[in-house]
Design a protein around this motif. Structure first.
Motif, PDB file in Angstrom:
ATOM      1  N   LEU A 143       0.812  -1.214   0.000  1.00  0.00           N
ATOM      2  CA  LEU A 143       0.000   0.000   0.000  1.00  0.00           C
ATOM      3  C   LEU A 143       0.846   1.265   0.000  1.00  0.00           C
ATOM      4  CD1 LEU A 143      -2.980  -0.594   2.472  1.00  0.00           C
ATOM      5  CD2 LEU A 143      -2.939  -0.820  -0.015  1.00  0.00           C
ATOM      6  N   ALA A 144       2.064   1.168   0.539  1.00  0.00           N
ATOM      7  CA  ALA A 144       2.893   2.360   0.710  1.00  0.00           C
ATOM      8  C   ALA A 144       3.305   3.018  -0.598  1.00  0.00           C
ATOM      9  CB  ALA A 144       4.154   1.998   1.504  1.00  0.00           C
ATOM     10  N   VAL A 145       3.230   2.305  -1.729  1.00  0.00           N
ATOM     11  CA  VAL A 145       3.742   2.886  -2.975  1.00  0.00           C
ATOM     12  C   VAL A 145       2.865   4.019  -3.487  1.00  0.00           C
ATOM     13  CG1 VAL A 145       4.901   0.748  -3.642  1.00  0.00           C
ATOM     14  CG2 VAL A 145       2.580   1.200  -4.476  1.00  0.00           C
ATOM     15  N   THR A 146       1.561   3.970  -3.190  1.00  0.00           N
ATOM     16  CA  THR A 146       0.644   5.030  -3.615  1.00  0.00           C
ATOM     17  C   THR A 146      -0.707   4.799  -2.955  1.00  0.00           C
ATOM     18  OG1 THR A 146      -0.310   6.193  -5.533  1.00  0.00           O
ATOM     19  CG2 THR A 146      -0.202   3.782  -5.651  1.00  0.00           C
ATOM     20  N   ASP A 147      -1.629   5.764  -3.090  1.00  0.00           N
ATOM     21  CA  ASP A 147      -2.960   5.570  -2.517  1.00  0.00           C
ATOM     22  C   ASP A 147      -3.833   4.776  -3.498  1.00  0.00           C
ATOM     23  OD1 ASP A 147      -3.757   7.369  -4.493  1.00  0.00           O
ATOM     24  OD2 ASP A 147      -3.900   9.060  -3.116  1.00  0.00           O
ATOM     25  N   GLU A 148      -5.037   4.478  -3.064  1.00  0.00           N
ATOM     26  CA  GLU A 148      -5.929   3.628  -3.862  1.00  0.00           C
ATOM     27  C   GLU A 148      -6.232   4.247  -5.222  1.00  0.00           C
ATOM     28  OE1 GLU A 148     -10.329   1.460  -3.446  1.00  0.00           O
ATOM     29  OE2 GLU A 148      -9.464   2.601  -1.777  1.00  0.00           O
ATOM     30  N   ASP A 149      -6.509   5.555  -5.246  1.00  0.00           N
ATOM     31  CA  ASP A 149      -6.824   6.219  -6.511  1.00  0.00           C
ATOM     32  C   ASP A 149      -5.617   6.229  -7.440  1.00  0.00           C
ATOM     33  OD1 ASP A 149      -9.401   6.707  -5.672  1.00  0.00           O
ATOM     34  OD2 ASP A 149      -8.982   8.757  -4.975  1.00  0.00           O
ATOM     35  N   GLY A 150      -4.431   6.430  -6.861  1.00  0.00           N
ATOM     36  CA  GLY A 150      -3.217   6.456  -7.678  1.00  0.00           C
ATOM     37  C   GLY A 150      -2.947   5.117  -8.329  1.00  0.00           C
ATOM     38  N   ASP A 166      -6.373  -3.270  -0.164  1.00  0.00           N
ATOM     39  CA  ASP A 166      -6.735  -3.631   1.197  1.00  0.00           C
ATOM     40  C   ASP A 166      -6.946  -2.378   2.030  1.00  0.00           C
ATOM     41  OD1 ASP A 166      -6.546  -6.341   0.743  1.00  0.00           O
ATOM     42  OD2 ASP A 166      -4.464  -6.458   1.362  1.00  0.00           O
ATOM     43  N   ASP A 167      -7.674  -2.525   3.108  1.00  0.00           N
ATOM     44  CA  ASP A 167      -7.846  -1.461   4.083  1.00  0.00           C
ATOM     45  C   ASP A 167      -6.564  -1.358   4.903  1.00  0.00           C
ATOM     46  OD1 ASP A 167      -8.507   0.174   6.253  1.00  0.00           O
ATOM     47  OD2 ASP A 167     -10.577  -0.544   6.282  1.00  0.00           O
ATOM     48  N   ALA A 168      -6.014  -0.158   5.035  1.00  0.00           N
ATOM     49  CA  ALA A 168      -4.780   0.019   5.810  1.00  0.00           C
ATOM     50  C   ALA A 168      -4.930  -0.461   7.240  1.00  0.00           C
ATOM     51  CB  ALA A 168      -4.365   1.490   5.794  1.00  0.00           C
ATOM     52  N   ALA A 169      -6.172  -0.499   7.730  1.00  0.00           N
ATOM     53  CA  ALA A 169      -6.401  -0.969   9.097  1.00  0.00           C
ATOM     54  C   ALA A 169      -6.013  -2.425   9.267  1.00  0.00           C
ATOM     55  CB  ALA A 169      -7.873  -0.788   9.474  1.00  0.00           C
ATOM     56  N   ASP A 170      -5.858  -3.144   8.153  1.00  0.00           N
ATOM     57  CA  ASP A 170      -5.475  -4.553   8.235  1.00  0.00           C
ATOM     58  C   ASP A 170      -4.063  -4.728   8.763  1.00  0.00           C
ATOM     59  OD1 ASP A 170      -7.873  -5.505   7.355  1.00  0.00           O
ATOM     60  OD2 ASP A 170      -7.306  -5.563   5.246  1.00  0.00           O
ATOM     61  N   ASP A 171      -3.319  -3.617   8.942  1.00  0.00           N
ATOM     62  CA  ASP A 171      -1.973  -3.698   9.513  1.00  0.00           C
ATOM     63  C   ASP A 171      -1.985  -4.390  10.870  1.00  0.00           C
ATOM     64  OD1 ASP A 171      -0.290  -2.558   7.627  1.00  0.00           O
ATOM     65  OD2 ASP A 171      -0.852  -0.531   8.205  1.00  0.00           O
ATOM     66  N   GLN A 172      -3.127  -4.358  11.542  1.00  0.00           N
ATOM     67  CA  GLN A 172      -3.204  -4.935  12.889  1.00  0.00           C
ATOM     68  C   GLN A 172      -3.056  -6.443  12.858  1.00  0.00           C
ATOM     69  OE1 GLN A 172      -7.328  -5.094  14.522  1.00  0.00           O
ATOM     70  NE2 GLN A 172      -7.910  -4.168  12.587  1.00  0.00           N
ATOM     71  N   TRP A 173      -3.236  -7.054  11.707  1.00  0.00           N
ATOM     72  CA  TRP A 173      -3.231  -8.509  11.638  1.00  0.00           C
ATOM     73  C   TRP A 173      -1.821  -9.040  11.474  1.00  0.00           C
ATOM     74  CZ3 TRP A 173      -7.425 -10.737  13.260  1.00  0.00           C
ATOM     75  CH2 TRP A 173      -8.627 -10.035  13.176  1.00  0.00           C
ATOM     76  N   ASP A 174      -1.140  -9.214  12.578  1.00  0.00           N
ATOM     77  CA  ASP A 174       0.171  -9.839  12.635  1.00  0.00           C
ATOM     78  C   ASP A 174       1.146  -9.204  11.638  1.00  0.00           C
ATOM     79  OD1 ASP A 174      -0.596 -11.616  14.661  1.00  0.00           O
ATOM     80  OD2 ASP A 174      -1.462 -12.978  13.198  1.00  0.00           O
ATOM     81  N   GLU A 175       1.842 -10.079  10.849  1.00  0.00           N
ATOM     82  CA  GLU A 175       2.886  -9.593   9.970  1.00  0.00           C
ATOM     83  C   GLU A 175       2.402  -9.404   8.540  1.00  0.00           C
ATOM     84  OE1 GLU A 175       6.012 -12.402  10.343  1.00  0.00           O
ATOM     85  OE2 GLU A 175       6.428 -11.923  12.427  1.00  0.00           O
TER      86      GLU A 175
END
Length: 259
Positions: A143-150, A166-175
Motif C-alpha cells: 500500500l505504501a507505494v501510492t494511494d488507492e486512486d493512484g 486492502d484497508d490500511a487498518a489490516d496492519d493490525q493482523w500480525d505480519e
C-alpha cells in the motif's frame, strides 16, 4: 490462492510462517530453474523467467539464490521437473486446483490423492473443477507505494482489468502487509507488470493464478477446508493451491471458536 489478511493471521497463530517461507523459497527457485531451462537464462529474452525472477525479488529472495537457480536451469544439470495440475473437491463441495512441479509423477499424484482422501475430499478428473475458475494475472504492490486512486489510475493506464486495495487498518493482523492487487488478462500479465514497474518499481509478486468465478460461503466447513489446504501445501511437490472457499467473518468466528 483465495484469502484475506485475517487468513494470514490464522497462519501466523498456527506457527506456520517460517515453514511456509522456506517452502516458498524452494518453489521460487524451482520456478526460476524450470523457466531458465525451458527458455534460456536471459530474462530479457525469456518472459517466463523474467516473471519468475520478479516474483522472487518481490518475496525478498536473496540475489545469490536467484542466480543459482538461473544457472542450475541453464546448465541443464538439475532435475527434469514436469508441471502438473490436479483438480479435486474438498468438504462441502469446495473446488481445489493444485499445481505441482515434480520429477516423479507417481509420487506427486499419490501425495495429492492421499491429502484429499484423508481430509474429507476427493481427487477429480482434469476439467472437473477448472471450469469454475479463470486463469488470470495477479500483481501485488504494498500500500505504501501510492494511494488507492493512484494505483487504480496507473492500473487502468497499464491495461489492467481491475484493481483492489486492502484497508490500511489490516496492519493490525500480525505480519501481513496489506497490498494493492492488480488483476489482468492472462496474456497481458507481462505487459501490465512492466508498465507498473516503470512507475512503482518491482512488484511484491507477479503470478498467473486460478481465480474463482464465485466463492462458496460455508462457515461450517472452514476448519475442514483449512486442514485439507494445509495437507496439500505440505506435499513436497505442490507449488500452489487455489480454492473457491469464502473466508467470511462467519468462517473466521467458526475457526476461532475451535482454537
Amino acid at each position: 490462492m483465495a484469502g484475506h489478511s485475517k487468513w494470514a493471521n490464522i497462519q501466523h497463530r498456527k506457527g506456520r510462517q517460517d515453514k511456509a517461507r522456506s517452502k516458498l523459497f524452494s518453489k521460487l527457485a524451482k520456478d526460476i530453474a524450470i523457466a531458465s531451462k525451458m527458455g534460456g537464462p536471459d530474462p530479457d529474452m525469456n518472459p517466463r523467467l523474467r516473471l519468475a525472477i520478479a516474483n522472487a525479488k518481490g518475496q525478498s529472495m536473496p540475489k545469490d539464490n536467484i542466480q543459482r537457480a538461473v544457472d542450475k536451469g541453464a546448465g541443464g544439470d538439475g532435475e527434469d521437473y514436469e508441471e502438473i495440475r490436479y483438480e479435486g473437491f474438498g468438504p462441502g463441495g469446495i473446488g481445489f486446483i493444485v499445481e505441482a512441479s515434480t520429477d516423479n509423477k507417481n509420487r506427486a499424484a499419490m501425495a495429492v490423492r492421499t491429502a484429499f482422501s484423508k481430509n474429507g475430499g476427493a481427487l477429480g478428473e482434469t476439467g472437473s473443477v477448472a471450469f469454475m475458475f479463470d486463469q488470470a494475472g495477479k500483481i501485488e504492490y504494498p500500500l505504501a507505494v501510492t494511494d488507492e486512486d493512484g494505483m487504480m489510475e496507473a492500473a487502468i493506464e497499464a491495461g489492467a482489468d481491475d484493481c483492489e486495495s486492502d484497508d490500511a487498518a489490516d496492519d493490525q493482523w500480525d505480519e501481513y502487509e496489506p497490498v494493492h492487487t492488480i488483476w489482468t488478462a492472462r496474456d497481458d500479465l507481462g505487459t501490465v507488470a512492466a508498465e507498473l514497474e516503470k512507475t512503482f518499481g518491482e512488484a511484491k509478486s507477479v503470478n498467473l493464478v486460478w481465480k474463482a468465478q464465485n466463492n462458496i460461503d460455508n462457515p461450517d466447513q472452514a476448519a475442514s477446508v483449512i486442514r485439507l489446504m494445509d495437507a496439500l501445501e505440505d506435499c513436497d511437490d505442490v507449488s500452489t493451491v487455489f480454492h473457491n472457499f469464502e473466508m467470511s467473518e462467519a468462517a473466521m468466528e467458526t475457526l476461532e471458536s475451535e482454537e
